[in-house]
Write a protein that holds these residues in place. Structure first.
Motif, mmCIF file in Angstrom:
data_model
loop_
_atom_site.group_PDB
_atom_site.id
_atom_site.type_symbol
_atom_site.label_atom_id
_atom_site.label_comp_id
_atom_site.label_asym_id
_atom_site.label_seq_id
_atom_site.Cartn_x
_atom_site.Cartn_y
_atom_site.Cartn_z
ATOM 1 N N UNK A 9 0.829 -1.210 0.000
ATOM 2 C CA UNK A 9 0.000 0.000 0.000
ATOM 3 C C UNK A 9 0.862 1.258 0.000
ATOM 4 N N UNK A 12 1.820 1.666 -3.524
ATOM 5 C CA UNK A 12 0.698 2.181 -4.318
ATOM 6 C C UNK A 12 0.639 3.700 -4.216
ATOM 7 N N UNK A 13 0.818 4.198 -2.993
ATOM 8 C CA UNK A 13 0.769 5.653 -2.799
ATOM 9 C C UNK A 13 1.933 6.336 -3.515
ATOM 10 N N UNK A 24 -5.332 -1.154 -7.422
ATOM 11 C CA UNK A 24 -5.070 -2.015 -6.266
ATOM 12 C C UNK A 24 -6.064 -3.172 -6.292
ATOM 13 N N UNK A 26 -7.481 -6.485 -4.099
ATOM 14 C CA UNK A 26 -7.558 -6.979 -2.722
ATOM 15 C C UNK A 26 -8.348 -8.277 -2.698
ATOM 16 N N UNK A 27 -7.816 -9.295 -2.062
ATOM 17 C CA UNK A 27 -8.568 -10.541 -1.885
ATOM 18 C C UNK A 27 -9.663 -10.267 -0.859
ATOM 19 N N UNK A 41 -2.967 -7.929 -0.890
ATOM 20 C CA UNK A 41 -3.017 -6.920 -1.948
ATOM 21 C C UNK A 41 -2.044 -7.210 -3.077
ATOM 22 N N UNK A 76 -14.531 0.271 -10.489
ATOM 23 C CA UNK A 76 -14.106 -0.860 -9.660
ATOM 24 C C UNK A 76 -14.849 -2.124 -10.070
ATOM 25 N N UNK A 102 -11.277 -7.803 -5.306
ATOM 26 C CA UNK A 102 -11.814 -6.474 -5.599
ATOM 27 C C UNK A 102 -10.698 -5.652 -6.227
ATOM 28 N N UNK A 104 -9.637 -1.855 -7.851
ATOM 29 C CA UNK A 104 -10.032 -0.447 -7.904
ATOM 30 C C UNK A 104 -8.857 0.391 -8.387
ATOM 31 N N UNK A 105 -9.189 1.526 -8.978
ATOM 32 C CA UNK A 105 -8.141 2.440 -9.416
ATOM 33 C C UNK A 105 -7.829 3.422 -8.296
ATOM 34 N N UNK A 106 -6.567 3.819 -8.183
ATOM 35 C CA UNK A 106 -6.200 4.874 -7.242
ATOM 36 C C UNK A 106 -6.271 6.192 -7.998
#
Lengths: 107, 231
Positions: A9, A12-13, A24, A26-27, A41, A76, A102, A104-106
């Motif tokens: 994470x 990712x940032x 990102x 995520x299970x 992740x 997402x 899941x 999703x875009x950051x």
């Protein structure tokens, strides 16, 4: 050292702050002998670079491909992998488990 | 996920505070609930349960599927005393993903040869916590193993004040009774001193240093999983 979920994470940032497109994964659910626990992740950038793991390697390719789509359209989505569906036949969770991821875009 | 949300989640982790990211998996909507905000949250009870177990997971609320990303700080183990038991304990603890620090002011004990690859601080506990070792918090376990009150006691006092989830001290029941007297004199109440596990470690009849290390680590795992302290 293996990248922990916390490192992932943080990556990712920092990737996003560097101007890279980032998604990102995520299970969110597992059944049976899924190889990676709920909450694991995987972070993907627009060039297909990735860090982390959602399945110990079995379905990462598929998640990365979908991640690029999420980066492109920003929507997402939930992916499901397991022995029972078409994708699993292709990508395959050889352990016989099932997972939901899941994505999703950051932004 | 908005970059602000991700940054806030990362900031909470860096500050060693627990937080839960609540994601509506159908819409992608998210909110971050910090540890201090849980009680005021509509999902307070569910969030508390997940925080205690330390486990992320999917829940249903108001007809929506919500994924809870539970983030709890990594657990640190601070060992007081670079003694024989610590030599067995430190590598085993590292194997359990505990971040281990060994503190002992006696430079003859605290040598890298005796503790390869382990963070060693050759200072008195109070100096260590005021300097190179980050302050103790409730996601820390402290094991006092020197048998020497001059070294163990200050560390135990710091551990109790910080609310560490595990505080253990080596020594017989007799030694411990004297220790309790000293701590009581220092102003600690029974509720606080009662949190010290002594004799240290689960009662498994451990005889050798590695066996005692197993007993201590098993006790730490139980304390961690049952109180929900740490990742």
């Amino acid at each position: 050292m293996l990248a922990t979920d916390t490192d992932i994470l943080a990556a990712a940032e920092s990737w996003r702050r560097d101007g890279r497109d980032v998604a990102v994964a995520t299970v969110i659910e597992t059944w049976g002998s899924a190889p990676r626990p709920v909450g694991s992740h995987l972070v993907i950038d627009g060039a297909g670079n990735f860090l982390g793991s959602v399945s110990g390697g079995c379905v990462e390719g598929e998640v990365i491909t979908e991640g690029l789509d999420v980066i492109a359209d920003g929507r997402p989505r939930i992916l499901e992998f397991g022995v029972a569906d078409e994708t699993a036949w292709r990508a395959g969770l050889s352990c016989g488990g099932r997972i939901r991821v899941f994505l999703e875009r950051v932004a | 996920m908005r970059i602000e949300t991700l940054a806030a989640l990362n900031a909470e982790r860096a500050a060693r505070r627990a937080a839960i990211l609540v994601t509506d998996v159908a819409s992608g909507e998210q909110r971050l609930v910090r540890e201090a905000e849980i009680d005021a949250d509509p999902l307070a009870e569910t969030l508390r349960t997940h925080l205690a177990s330390g486990r992320s997971g999917l829940v249903e609320a108001g007809g929506r599927d919500l994924f809870l990303t539970v983030q709890v700080p990594p657990v640190r183990l601070v060992v007081i005393g670079a003694v024989h038991i610590s030599q067995a304990l430190a590598p085993m603890a590292a194997g359990l993903d505990l971040a281990v620090t060994v503190i002992d002011p006696r430079t003859a004990f605290a040598t890298p040869e005796r503790f390869p690859g382990i963070e060693l601080v050759s200072l008195w506990p109070d100096e260590a916590f005021a300097g190179p070792v980050p302050p103790l918090d409730r996601y820390c376990a402290v094991a006092a193993l020197t048998h020497d009150p001059k070294i163990d006691d200050p560390a135990l006092r710091s551990a109790l004040r910080a609310g560490c989830f595990y505080v253990g001290a080596l020594g017989s029941r007799k030694t411990h009774a004297r220790r309790l007297d000293r701590l009581t004199e220092a102003g600690f109440g029974q509720a606080e001193t009662g949190r010290i596990r002594a004799p240290i470690g689960l009662d498994i009849g451990a005889a050798t240093p590695p066996e005692i290390a197993v007993a201590i680590l098993a006790e730490i795992v139980a304390a961690r999983r049952r109180t929900g302290a740490g990742a």
